[in-house]
Motif scaffolding. Structure first.
Motif, mmCIF file in Angstrom:
data_model
loop_
_atom_site.group_PDB
_atom_site.id
_atom_site.type_symbol
_atom_site.label_atom_id
_atom_site.label_comp_id
_atom_site.label_asym_id
_atom_site.label_seq_id
_atom_site.Cartn_x
_atom_site.Cartn_y
_atom_site.Cartn_z
ATOM 1 N N UNK A 212 -15.892 -3.364 -12.279
ATOM 2 C CA UNK A 212 -16.790 -3.921 -11.264
ATOM 3 C C UNK A 212 -18.162 -3.270 -11.384
ATOM 4 N N UNK B 186 -15.760 -13.049 -11.089
ATOM 5 C CA UNK B 186 -16.382 -12.470 -9.905
ATOM 6 C C UNK B 186 -17.801 -12.952 -9.696
ATOM 7 N N UNK B 187 -18.585 -12.959 -10.777
ATOM 8 C CA UNK B 187 -19.988 -13.299 -10.648
ATOM 9 C C UNK B 187 -20.211 -14.782 -10.451
ATOM 10 N N UNK C 226 -13.933 -11.921 -6.214
ATOM 11 C CA UNK C 226 -14.047 -10.522 -6.618
ATOM 12 C C UNK C 226 -12.655 -9.942 -6.821
ATOM 13 N N UNK D 239 -14.918 -10.203 -16.297
ATOM 14 C CA UNK D 239 -14.938 -10.062 -14.837
ATOM 15 C C UNK D 239 -16.044 -10.900 -14.228
ATOM 16 N N UNK E 257 -10.249 -6.782 -7.755
ATOM 17 C CA UNK E 257 -10.177 -5.325 -7.842
ATOM 18 C C UNK E 257 -9.034 -4.918 -8.743
ATOM 19 N N UNK F 166 -25.034 -9.203 -11.707
ATOM 20 C CA UNK F 166 -24.010 -10.175 -11.363
ATOM 21 C C UNK F 166 -24.481 -11.563 -11.778
#
Lengths: 309, 312
Positions: free
Chosen positions: B238, B46-47, B52, B42, B54, B246
């Protein structure tokens, strides 16, 4: 098509429209918050769940009619929304972080806490408000004696739909005619320009979040006579609200109404012709179709011509 | 020293089963490592790339179901699901990416969330293929002893750690960060943002899918409500990254340790067990307000806070 088939189709479309009216109310709340604050409120469905539990408690302890409990639930949800915005979301909007979607993740956290607290207080059993008019219906032949086809509509659905219409009308008046409504729309259009014009942007944000919460809370009160209630119900309505917002175009109130109606009819059609279990899939088929074919939302189809000139 | 730290930690972890931990502790360790694999995946999307998601449960679930369906329909060992899931999940990632990567920021987040729900409902309704709500049971367990499972997931974790590290330290990683910081600016510098976002999504999805396929083998039972769960998979993923840090290499690992132990701790307290989502939610809210980049990411800030606590 034979007459019974036409009846089924009309019946499906009409009940879809009634459902769509309620969906529109949920969608408007989300679209307002999205327009003014530029964040997606993923606790939206959970706020509706809180509204429904308020109606449930009022009904089971004081025997107050769920429709009357709007008068309690809407102000209560307004205060809850104001609290959430003031003490949780506003501080986060100022925090500097690597991931820009922090506020969205924050609303997920809020939603989780709300749903879990509801589970602890009310347990995860299914609850209903057994009002005596829940199963009543009215028939087309009552009004139009010689009608060739017969259509019946549930009475509570119809009342809920009319209430939703009244609330939407009231909101339209508030946003269009009052000073505060105009300030909210100004903030949604251009935050900096609104600030320069002397609009208290911070206050408008707080009011908008409260207003959005109150709208979805009253939608919850309209839903409870015809729906059952359990703590995890919020998630599916958050998604519904989001689909409506995408369908109607981001931040467009009229779009949210149209989107809600389309979604209601489509969902009703899927559950009649493809089976109840597939109704959520129908919702997302609409969502994907909207993303791929009309990414600007339904309302853009009507405004595009004007831009072309 | 810093260069060999990953190898050192992997070595220590590899030696852990030798000291004779109980079956329960082995289970906790396996969960920690599995969650750090998902967290690393993730984090890549995302990072570093700033998209991002979900809906990582979608990829986790597809991986898990690939292994499960392979076992259920063809009678092959569910372990073949690991290589098979790479292909299947990659295809799904391309499809989901094609649809969702049109969306930016929070809308991408919600698009992926919807994808996770669509896949869950589909898995519940396609009873001929997925057995619906009955779920799929792996009737023959490969090993009773958890040590083997531990080494398999550890190898998976070490491999994904190095893949993520290599990707982030290469040119690709700089593209990802550029997209995260300003997509339009990245585009204007000649970076094909859609292509690189798809790359990040596919890579992240494949790693998550492998963890899913491992889950089927390890747990021996899957059903749509478990593997496509919104709160218990997508949101926890998350949280693992948000709590840990992150866009850091070690963040997902730290986060996985904290989240798994916290979950076990809350579950073990009578009466509070039902409230574990409340604790997770409150932790999430606190982390976002006070340590928005996670424990590893905000290390200096955390140290300062602790020192202030000591002096006053």
């Amino acid at each position: 098509m034979t007459a019974p088939q036409v009846e089924v189709l009309l019946q499906t479309i009409l009940s879809g429209l009634l459902l769509g009216g309620l969906y529109a109310l949920i969608g408007i709340g989300m679209t307002l918050i999205m327009g003014v604050m530029k964040i997606i409120n993923l606790a939206h469905g959970e706020l509706m769940m809180v509204g429904m539990y308020i109606a449930y408690v009022l009904f089971s302890t004081f025997h107050i009619d769920p429709y009357l409990s709007i008068l309690v639930a809407a102000p209560a949800l307004f205060l809850l929304g104001v609290f959430l915005q003031k003490f949780l979301i506003n501080p986060v909007m100022k925090v500097d972080a690597i991931i820009p979607e922090n506020q969205v993740i924050l609303t997920v956290g809020i939603g989780m806490v709300l749903a879990n607290i509801a589970t602890i207080i009310f347990s995860s059993d299914y609850k209903t408000t057994p009002v005596d008019y829940a199963t009543k219906a009215w028939y087309l032949s009552d009004i139009w004696k010689t009608s060739p086809i017969e259509i019946s509509l549930s009475l509570p659905w119809t009342v809920s739909f009319c209430c939703a219409l009244a609330i939407t009308g009231g909101l339209w008046f508030f946003l269009g005619k009052t000073d505060m409504g105009k300030s909210i729309r100004a903030t949604a259009q251009d935050k900096d320009a609104a600030l320069l014009m002397g609009v208290n942007v911070e206050k408008m944000r707080v009011v908008t979040f409260g207003l959005g919460s109150a709208l979805v809370g009253s939608a919850g009160c309209l839903f409870i006579p015809i729906y059952y209630l359990y703590p995890d119900l919020g998630g599916q309505f958050t998604l519904t609200a989001f689909v409506i917002t995408i369908l109607g175009g981001l931040g467009s109130t009229v779009g949210a109404i149209v989107g809600g109606l389309i979604l209601g009819v489509f969902e009703s059609l899927t559950s009649t012709y493809a089976g109840m279990g597939w109704a959520p899939v129908g919702r997302f088929v609409i969502f994907l179709a909207a993303l791929i074919f009309v990414p600007q939302g339904i309302m853009s189809l009507f405004t595009r011509k004007r831009f072309g000139k | 020293m810093k260069k060999y730290l990953p190898l050192l930690i992997a070595g220590i972890l590899a030696l852990l089963p030798l000291i004779g931990l109980s079956s329960y502790w082995m289970h906790i360790l396996i969960l920690v490592i599995m969650w750090s694999v998902i967290g690393m995946a993730w984090n890549l999307l995302g990072g570093y790339c700033g998209q991002v998601s979900f809906g990582h449960a979608a990829f986790f679930g597809v991986g898990a179901y690939t292994a499960g369906i392979l076992y259920n329909k063809t009678g092959m060992s569910a372990w073949w699901g690991l290589p098979a899931s790479i292909v299947v999940v990659a295809l799904f990632a391309l499809l989901i990416g094609y649809i969702c990567l049109r969306l930016k920021g929070p809308f991408f987040a919600l698009g992926t969330l919807a994808m996770g729900v669509i896949l869950r409902v589909t898995a519940e309704n396609l009873t001929t293929i997925t057995e619906g709500d009955l779920g799929i049971m792996i009737r023959e367990r490969t090993w009773i002893d958890k040590t083997y499972y531990f080494y398999i997931i550890l190898i998976l974790a070490v491999a994904s750690f190095f893949v993520v590290k290599k990707v982030i330290e290469s040119k690709l990683g700089y593209y990802f960060v550029a997209i995260r910081e300003d997509q339009d600016a990245a585009e204007s510098l000649g970076i094909n943002t859609t292509f690189y976002k798809t790359v990040a999504l596919s890579l992240s999805a494949v790693i998550t899918g492998l963890a899913g396929a491992f889950y089927t083998n390890y747990m021996g039972y899957i059903d749509p409500k478990i593997v496509f769960a919104l709160h218990d998979i997508s949101i926890v993923t998350i949280m693992v990254v948000m709590v840990g840090g992150v866009a850091t290499f070690w963040g997902p690992f730290v986060g996985a340790i904290i989240m798994v132990f916290l979950a076990e701790l809350i579950r073990s307290i009578p009466k509070l067990g039902a409230a574990h989502h409340t604790f997770f939610g409150i932790l999430l809210i606190l982390i976002i307000i006070y340590l928005p980049n996670g424990i590893t990411g905000d290390n200096p800030k955390l140290k300062r806070l602790l020192r202030m606590g000591k002096t006053t």
